[in-house]
Enzyme design. Sequence first.
Site, short mmCIF file in Angstrom:
data_model
loop_
_atom_site.label_atom_id
_atom_site.label_comp_id
_atom_site.label_asym_id
_atom_site.label_seq_id
_atom_site.Cartn_x
_atom_site.Cartn_y
_atom_site.Cartn_z
N PHE A 1 -21.32 12.37 -9.75
CA PHE A 1 -21.19 13.79 -9.41
C PHE A 1 -19.89 14.29 -10.03
O PHE A 1 -18.80 14.04 -9.51
CB PHE A 1 -21.16 13.93 -7.88
CG PHE A 1 -21.19 15.32 -7.33
CD1 PHE A 1 -22.36 16.06 -7.28
CD2 PHE A 1 -20.04 15.88 -6.78
CE1 PHE A 1 -22.40 17.32 -6.70
CE2 PHE A 1 -20.05 17.14 -6.20
CZ PHE A 1 -21.24 17.86 -6.17
N THR B 1 -15.07 17.47 -9.42
CA THR B 1 -13.63 17.58 -9.22
C THR B 1 -12.86 17.60 -10.53
O THR B 1 -13.15 16.83 -11.46
CB THR B 1 -13.14 16.40 -8.36
OG1 THR B 1 -13.82 16.43 -7.11
CG2 THR B 1 -11.64 16.49 -8.12
N GLU B 2 -11.86 18.47 -10.58
CA GLU B 2 -10.97 18.59 -11.75
C GLU B 2 -9.52 18.60 -11.27
O GLU B 2 -9.27 18.78 -10.08
CB GLU B 2 -11.28 19.89 -12.51
CG GLU B 2 -12.68 19.97 -13.06
CD GLU B 2 -12.94 21.27 -13.81
OE1 GLU B 2 -14.10 21.47 -14.23
OE2 GLU B 2 -12.00 22.08 -13.97
N GLU C 1 -15.13 14.98 -0.39
CA GLU C 1 -16.11 15.93 0.17
C GLU C 1 -15.40 17.06 0.92
O GLU C 1 -15.93 17.63 1.86
CB GLU C 1 -17.11 15.21 1.08
CG GLU C 1 -18.46 14.95 0.42
CD GLU C 1 -18.42 13.68 -0.41
OE1 GLU C 1 -17.37 13.40 -1.03
OE2 GLU C 1 -19.43 12.97 -0.44
#
Length: 399
Positions: free
Chosen positions: A135, A138-139, A377
């Site tokens: 998945f 996120t950055e 999450e």
Amino acid sequence: MTTSSDPTAVPAASEVGDDDFADILAATRDFVRTKVIPRENEIMEADAIPGDLREQVAGMGLFGYAIPQEWGGLGLDLTQDVELAMELGYTCLALRSLFGTNNGIAGQVLVNYGTDTQKAAWLGRLASGEAVASFALTEPGAGSNPAGLRTKAVRDGDDWVITGGKRFITNAPMADLFITFARTREASRKDPGIAVFLVPADAHGVEVGPKDRKMGQEGAWTADVTFDGVRVPADALVGGSEEVGYRAAMMSLARGRVHIAGLAVGSARRALDESIAYAADATQGGTPIGDFQLVQAMLADMQTGVSSGEALVRDAARKYHTGQDRRIAPSVAKLHCTEMAGRVADLAVQVHGGTGYMREVPVERIYREVRLLRLYEGTSEIQRLIIGGGLIRQARARS
């Protein structure tokens, strides 16, 4: 191509009946306690899940436990998922991480939003364990708030060209597919401008960095991923629509929060069980420490936390599954259970005394592992904003 049905609709009955699920749960419990727990230190030292355990996981169908049976999975719903999560949380969390993205935040994007063609291409492979999905959301500047992401996808003829970087991507070093979120248009008040793409790991321009060195969860691999002008065809756009991206991210994250809450409860239960066993046998001045009232008080607080977590995660799963609450309840469960697991792990170390600070003692590993649960999450702070903001919106809607 056709898209999936509305994932917010009230679901039909589970694909797996009570008797069959009881067998799945019992087999998972036995596997965790007889095959995995004896090798926890091996996993920790090697920073890897042994190949034979991975083969057993695949043989049990756990790579696809939440993928519909139509596509080769077991077809568990979220109320069943969390029961499994509480068993998987009882051992090192790296085991669950091995197949968690296939079933959870990555796989659910395909299950709920993919076209039939996209599902046919990937879901069977994910369910069997032949392929692993990551998945890629996120950055460095966009973690708990996906609206801030900077990775871009630009249309070029019939293709899309993706450029940007992702951070802390679970299973990236072994991934075959990246469920990749990218900005395709300027954000507006009603449109975050985010789409989601299927990017094969072997696509030209995809680069995976070295494995991250983390505080805990040895064997659960994460890494940075760079997309340097990665070209994918038009049919790589999930659902065939640019508008799917943000909804898919929010749905996957909300569902994942309930699952993470279940893991937290499982880890807390293990910390409690280890502490009870230690307190019953270890002595101080010839007296079992479990006879000391202050130790009993710590065990009581731990038991209370675990019991409340079990009830809350089951309630949140039910509400999500029926569509009653897919926003506030998942955040409540995630916030409470992950914070609770941290407190229980801390008390477990305290009960063990100096022994609890030693490497290769289960509660030491648990103490480090559960710290991450309050971050991914969506951090605890983000959960508080979701809960508080949601309650205010509900009040205004009623007035």
